[in-house]
Design a protein around this motif. Structure first.
Motif, PDB file in Angstrom:
ATOM      1  N   HIS A 222       0.831  -1.225   0.000  1.00 31.28           N
ATOM      2  CA  HIS A 222       0.000   0.000   0.000  1.00 31.28           C
ATOM      3  C   HIS A 222       0.861   1.269   0.000  1.00 31.28           C
ATOM      4  N   TYR A 223       2.165   1.075  -0.129  1.00 29.47           N
ATOM      5  CA  TYR A 223       3.095   2.215  -0.028  1.00 29.47           C
ATOM      6  C   TYR A 223       2.716   3.337  -0.992  1.00 29.47           C
ATOM      7  N   GLU A 224       2.445   2.950  -2.241  1.00 29.55           N
ATOM      8  CA  GLU A 224       2.218   3.979  -3.255  1.00 29.55           C
ATOM      9  C   GLU A 224       1.061   4.907  -2.880  1.00 29.55           C
ATOM     10  N   GLY A 234       2.569   5.180   6.576  1.00 34.23           N
ATOM     11  CA  GLY A 234       2.598   4.583   5.240  1.00 34.23           C
ATOM     12  C   GLY A 234       3.986   4.254   4.726  1.00 34.23           C
ATOM     13  N   THR A 235       5.013   4.859   5.341  1.00 35.59           N
ATOM     14  CA  THR A 235       6.385   4.612   4.856  1.00 35.59           C
ATOM     15  C   THR A 235       7.092   3.668   5.834  1.00 35.59           C
ATOM     16  N   SER A 236       8.315   3.309   5.523  1.00 32.61           N
ATOM     17  CA  SER A 236       8.981   2.258   6.319  1.00 32.61           C
ATOM     18  C   SER A 236       9.637   2.760   7.608  1.00 32.61           C
ATOM     19  N   ARG A 237       9.998   4.032   7.656  1.00 30.01           N
ATOM     20  CA  ARG A 237      10.802   4.597   8.767  1.00 30.01           C
ATOM     21  C   ARG A 237      12.109   3.835   8.958  1.00 30.01           C
ATOM     22  N   LEU A 238      12.641   3.353   7.876  1.00 30.34           N
ATOM     23  CA  LEU A 238      13.920   2.628   7.972  1.00 30.34           C
ATOM     24  C   LEU A 238      15.128   3.567   7.826  1.00 30.34           C
ATOM     25  N   SER A 239      14.874   4.851   7.540  1.00 31.17           N
ATOM     26  CA  SER A 239      15.998   5.731   7.165  1.00 31.17           C
ATOM     27  C   SER A 239      17.134   5.808   8.195  1.00 31.17           C
ATOM     28  N   HIS A 339       8.232  13.204   8.293  1.00 27.91           N
ATOM     29  CA  HIS A 339       7.672  12.563   7.100  1.00 27.91           C
ATOM     30  C   HIS A 339       8.226  13.244   5.832  1.00 27.91           C
ATOM     31  N   ASN A 340       8.475  12.446   4.791  1.00 25.36           N
ATOM     32  CA  ASN A 340       9.113  12.998   3.590  1.00 25.36           C
ATOM     33  C   ASN A 340       8.310  14.127   2.944  1.00 25.36           C
ATOM     34  N   ARG A 341       7.012  13.960   2.812  1.00 21.25           N
ATOM     35  CA  ARG A 341       6.201  15.013   2.182  1.00 21.25           C
ATOM     36  C   ARG A 341       6.353  16.314   2.977  1.00 21.25           C
ATOM     37  N   VAL A 370      17.642  12.081  13.066  1.00 21.33           N
ATOM     38  CA  VAL A 370      18.385  10.858  13.420  1.00 21.33           C
ATOM     39  C   VAL A 370      18.902  10.162  12.160  1.00 21.33           C
ATOM     40  N   ASP A 371      18.329  10.509  10.998  1.00 22.28           N
ATOM     41  CA  ASP A 371      18.842   9.911   9.765  1.00 22.28           C
ATOM     42  C   ASP A 371      19.720  10.887   8.980  1.00 22.28           C
ATOM     43  N   ALA A 372      20.193  11.968   9.648  1.00 22.16           N
ATOM     44  CA  ALA A 372      20.987  12.994   8.939  1.00 22.16           C
ATOM     45  C   ALA A 372      22.106  12.335   8.143  1.00 22.16           C
TER      46      ALA A 372
HETATM   47  C1  LIG Z   1      14.819  18.560   2.706  1.00 21.97           C
HETATM   48  C2  LIG Z   1      14.998  17.057   2.835  1.00 21.97           C
HETATM   49  C3  LIG Z   1      16.047  16.544   3.574  1.00 21.97           C
HETATM   50  C4  LIG Z   1      16.234  15.155   3.683  1.00 21.97           C
HETATM   51  N1  LIG Z   1      17.277  14.680   4.425  1.00 21.97           N
HETATM   52  C5  LIG Z   1      17.479  13.330   4.515  1.00 21.97           C
HETATM   53  C6  LIG Z   1      18.551  12.812   5.275  1.00 21.97           C
HETATM   54  O1  LIG Z   1      19.380  13.536   5.851  1.00 21.97           O
HETATM   55  N2  LIG Z   1      18.669  11.452   5.368  1.00 21.97           N
HETATM   56  C7  LIG Z   1      17.800  10.602   4.725  1.00 21.97           C
HETATM   57  O2  LIG Z   1      17.944   9.385   4.843  1.00 21.97           O
HETATM   58  N3  LIG Z   1      16.795  11.086   3.963  1.00 21.97           N
HETATM   59  C8  LIG Z   1      16.599  12.410   3.838  1.00 21.97           C
HETATM   60  N4  LIG Z   1      15.552  12.891   3.097  1.00 21.97           N
HETATM   61  C9  LIG Z   1      14.776  11.949   2.272  1.00 21.97           C
HETATM   62  C10 LIG Z   1      13.496  11.361   2.886  1.00 21.97           C
HETATM   63  O3  LIG Z   1      12.706  12.369   3.436  1.00 21.97           O
HETATM   64  C11 LIG Z   1      13.781  10.311   3.945  1.00 21.97           C
HETATM   65  O4  LIG Z   1      14.711   9.359   3.477  1.00 21.97           O
HETATM   66  C12 LIG Z   1      12.479   9.579   4.305  1.00 21.97           C
HETATM   67  O5  LIG Z   1      11.517  10.486   4.766  1.00 21.97           O
HETATM   68  C13 LIG Z   1      12.762   8.541   5.357  1.00 21.97           C
HETATM   69  O6  LIG Z   1      11.582   7.933   5.777  1.00 21.97           O
HETATM   70  P1  LIG Z   1      11.302   6.416   5.492  1.00 21.97           P
HETATM   71  O7  LIG Z   1      12.461   5.601   5.950  1.00 21.97           O
HETATM   72  O8  LIG Z   1       9.977   6.091   6.055  1.00 21.97           O
HETATM   73  O9  LIG Z   1      11.273   6.395   3.910  1.00 21.97           O
HETATM   74  P2  LIG Z   1      10.596   5.375   2.878  1.00 21.97           P
HETATM   75  O10 LIG Z   1       9.617   6.149   2.094  1.00 21.97           O
HETATM   76  O11 LIG Z   1      10.137   4.161   3.550  1.00 21.97           O
HETATM   77  O12 LIG Z   1      11.807   5.049   1.889  1.00 21.97           O
HETATM   78  C14 LIG Z   1      12.706   3.951   2.106  1.00 21.97           C
HETATM   79  C15 LIG Z   1      14.127   4.447   2.159  1.00 21.97           C
HETATM   80  O13 LIG Z   1      14.502   5.042   0.916  1.00 21.97           O
HETATM   81  C16 LIG Z   1      15.408   6.123   1.141  1.00 21.97           C
HETATM   82  N5  LIG Z   1      14.797   7.357   0.626  1.00 21.97           N
HETATM   83  C17 LIG Z   1      13.478   7.616   0.454  1.00 21.97           C
HETATM   84  N6  LIG Z   1      13.308   8.837  -0.084  1.00 21.97           N
HETATM   85  C18 LIG Z   1      14.545   9.360  -0.250  1.00 21.97           C
HETATM   86  C19 LIG Z   1      15.038  10.594  -0.763  1.00 21.97           C
HETATM   87  N7  LIG Z   1      14.218  11.544  -1.233  1.00 21.97           N
HETATM   88  N8  LIG Z   1      16.366  10.794  -0.754  1.00 21.97           N
HETATM   89  C20 LIG Z   1      17.232   9.847  -0.289  1.00 21.97           C
HETATM   90  N9  LIG Z   1      16.823   8.664   0.193  1.00 21.97           N
HETATM   91  C21 LIG Z   1      15.492   8.417   0.214  1.00 21.97           C
HETATM   92  C22 LIG Z   1      15.603   6.229   2.654  1.00 21.97           C
HETATM   93  O14 LIG Z   1      16.775   5.555   2.991  1.00 21.97           O
HETATM   94  C23 LIG Z   1      14.360   5.533   3.196  1.00 21.97           C
HETATM   95  O15 LIG Z   1      14.551   4.971   4.461  1.00 21.97           O
HETATM   96  C24 LIG Z   1      15.333  14.278   3.002  1.00 21.97           C
HETATM   97  C25 LIG Z   1      14.269  14.812   2.265  1.00 21.97           C
HETATM   98  C26 LIG Z   1      14.099  16.182   2.185  1.00 21.97           C
HETATM   99  C27 LIG Z   1      12.955  16.729   1.363  1.00 21.97           C
END
Ligand SMILES: Cc1cc2nc3c(=O)[nH]c(=O)nc-3n(C[C@H](O)[C@H](O)[C@H](O)COP(=O)(O)OP(=O)(O)OC[C@H]3O[C@@H](n4cnc5c(N)ncnc54)[C@H](O)[C@@H]3O)c2cc1C
Length: 464
Positions: A222-224, A234-239, A339-341, A370-372
């Motif tokens: 359902h990710y999309e 809705g996302t993984s929070r694996l970052s 959240h990414n959005r 924490v994912d910087a």
């Molecule tokens: C201004 C800005 C700053 C960001 N800074 C970081 C950061 O410092 N570190 C970081 O990991 N992500 C960053 N992101 C990307 C993204 O927002 C996060 O990776 C994402 O929100 C992490 O949540 P998730 O694990 O649930 O992602 P999911 O949607 O579940 O995605 C799976 C994995 O894909 C990778 N990913 C997804 N989207 C991106 C993206 N746009 N760029 C790079 N990798 C991505 C991540 O490793 C993420 O854990 C940034 C985005 C924006 C707009």
């Protein structure tokens, strides 16, 4: 007795599918070492939120190593010097590492190679990315600058190799070198302890990463449809787990493919991470230099000016008068993640509504996420501001109020901006426009229309 080998750990704090551990386990007694190095990265030393994560991740890895009859040796200093000295002291036959692509780590790998004693090799392995950064190139052998062709080319090489299990045992050396005590590094905040909310949200370490992945797999199909909705998990929070290398991207790739359903959108996001490394390999200064010509002359507002400084502070504290922006900035402060959005909306707001140089925001995220991640953070900030290697996004000025409605952020706002919790779903996105005065909640720093016109006028100056 076989000479010991060192595994030098950085952002690769796991045992499973970790090529440096796999190779070292076969070579002889293993000495796993983590060096807290605040000097080599210079102004890019780890931020506060990352240090919180690091503390817990190291504690988790140390416990896992003990179960294998091993230990985690902790040292502090310039990593290349510390590892070279340790190699001499214990007569190491080799140092095994996973490659990292931050410019300072590439320099440190070169420096270490020169400093290692005779007969001690530096063995660099691939493993924190789907493909080694720099290896996916155009037909003429050039690295990609734009994401979509990069994704298409990388996808040709997928799936990645099957992940390798953690070693069952790691042979211990005859005697263990000295180690610092983790607690003495003071990585955790104390006065004030701003990380109280982090522990409720996260479990750093390999086990926490595996649990996050497991929990995500049922949601992956359902990710999309859900990934842009901040009110939904809705996302993984694996970052952060990926950033600290507590899980390999190959493990995630295979697990999501096996989960079934349409997971391509998720895998494409995962590839953004590889893409970002590909960018910093080509542009090592990406976090400090505009890649696009012309932006060096952009008339940003001056952060030394007291009104601008106050605007930046309001953005950091989640007090801009734009509920979605404020919810995101407060989520970031409370949990170290956003959240990414909402990252896109808050970044766009700082750059375009407040007309503040993207580098101010990049620095704040560096300290608070924490994912910087050097590559991902800089790539996304430059993407949002239009200063990057890809298309110029400056003129795409996100409207936070429209975004809030479109992506149904009411519940998210209620969670993070509780003073607005009593407002209706309709009024909560823009209380001012709905004529709702909420005690304690600020008025908008600037109206959307006015901000948009000011930003476009500023942009026009660099075009003329
Ligand atoms: C201004 C800005 C700053 C960001 N800074 C970081 C950061 O410092 N570190 C970081 O990991 N992500 C960053 N992101 C990307 C993204 O927002 C996060 O990776 C994402 O929100 C992490 O949540 P998730 O694990 O649930 O992602 P999911 O949607 O579940 O995605 C799976 C994995 O894909 C990778 N990913 C997804 N989207 C991106 C993206 N746009 N760029 C790079 N990798 C991505 C991540 O490793 C993420 O854990 C940034 C985005 C924006 C707009």
């Amino acid at each position: 007795m076989t000479r010991p080998v060192i595994v030098w750990l950085r952002r690769d704090l796991r045992l499973a599918d970790q090529a440096a551990f796999a190779a070292a386990a076969k070579a002889g007694p293993v000495v796993p070492v983590y060096v807290l190095d605040d000097e080599t990265p210079k102004h890019r030393k780890m931020g506060g939120a990352s240090r919180w994560w690091l503390h817990h991740s190291l504690a988790s890895l140390a416990a896992d190593l003990e179960k294998l009859g091993s230990r985690l040796i902790l040292r502090r200093g310039v990593a290349a010097d510390v590892i070279a000295d340790l190699a001499k002291q214990i007569g190491a036959a080799a140092v095994h590492v996973l490659r990292h692509y931050e410019p300072w780590w590439r320099n440190a790998e070169r420096a270490l190679k020169e400093r290692l004693p005779e007969g001690c090799a530096l063995e660099c392995h691939h493993g924190n990315y789907l493909m080694p950064p720099g290896s996916v190139t155009t037909g003429s052998g050039q690295p990609y600058k734009i994401y979509t062709p990069f994704w298409r080319a990388l996808a040709q090489h997928m799936p990645p190799p099957e992940p390798v299990s953690a070693p069952e045992k790691l042979a211990a050396p005859e005697s263990w070198p000295e180690s610092d005590t983790l607690g003495d590094w003071a990585l955790l905040p104390t006065r004030p302890d701003w990380a109280k909310g982090f522990a409720e949200e996260w479990m750093p370490g390999e086990k926490g990463a595996a649990e996050r992945l497991e929990a995500f797999l049922s949601r992956a199909p359902h990710y999309e449809e859900c990934r842009n909705l901040p009110s939904v998990e809705g996302t993984s929070r694996l970052s952060p787990h990926l950033h600290f290398g507590e899980i390999s991207p190959a493990t995630i790739w295979h697990a999501t493919m096996e989960a079934g359903g349409s997971v391509e959108t998720f895998l494409k996001e995962l590839v953004w991470r590889d893409y970002a490394q590909n960018v910093i390999l080509q542009y090592p200064d990406y976090a400090k230099a505009n890649a696009r010509d012309g932006f060096d002359k952009f008339p940003w507002r001056d952060p030394a000016d007291k009104d601008v400084a106050a605007d930046i502070r309001a953005w950091q504290q989640g007090r801009t008068g734009y509920p979605l922006v404020d919810a995101g900035m407060r989520q970031l402060w409370a949990t170290g993640w956003m959240h990414n959005r909402v990252r896109m909306v808050t970044a766009s707001f700082l750059i375009k509504h407040l007309l503040v140089d993207w580098r101010e925001g990049e620095k704040w995220f560096w300290d608070t996420l924490v994912d910087a991640d050097y590559g991902s953070n800089a790539t996304n900030w430059q993407w949002t501001s239009g200063t990057g290697v890809d298309s110029n996004m400056f003129v795409r000025i996100m409207a936070p109020l429209t975004q809030s409605e479109k992506f149904d952020a009411a519940a998210y706002i209620r969670q993070w901006v509780p003073e607005l919790a009593g407002l209706s779903d309709k009024a909560i996105h823009d209380p001012e426009a709905a004529g709702k005065y909420v005690k304690g909640y600020p008025k908008k720093l600037i109206g959307h229309k006015e901000a948009r016109e000011r930003a476009l006028a500023a942009h026009a100056k660099i075009k003329s």
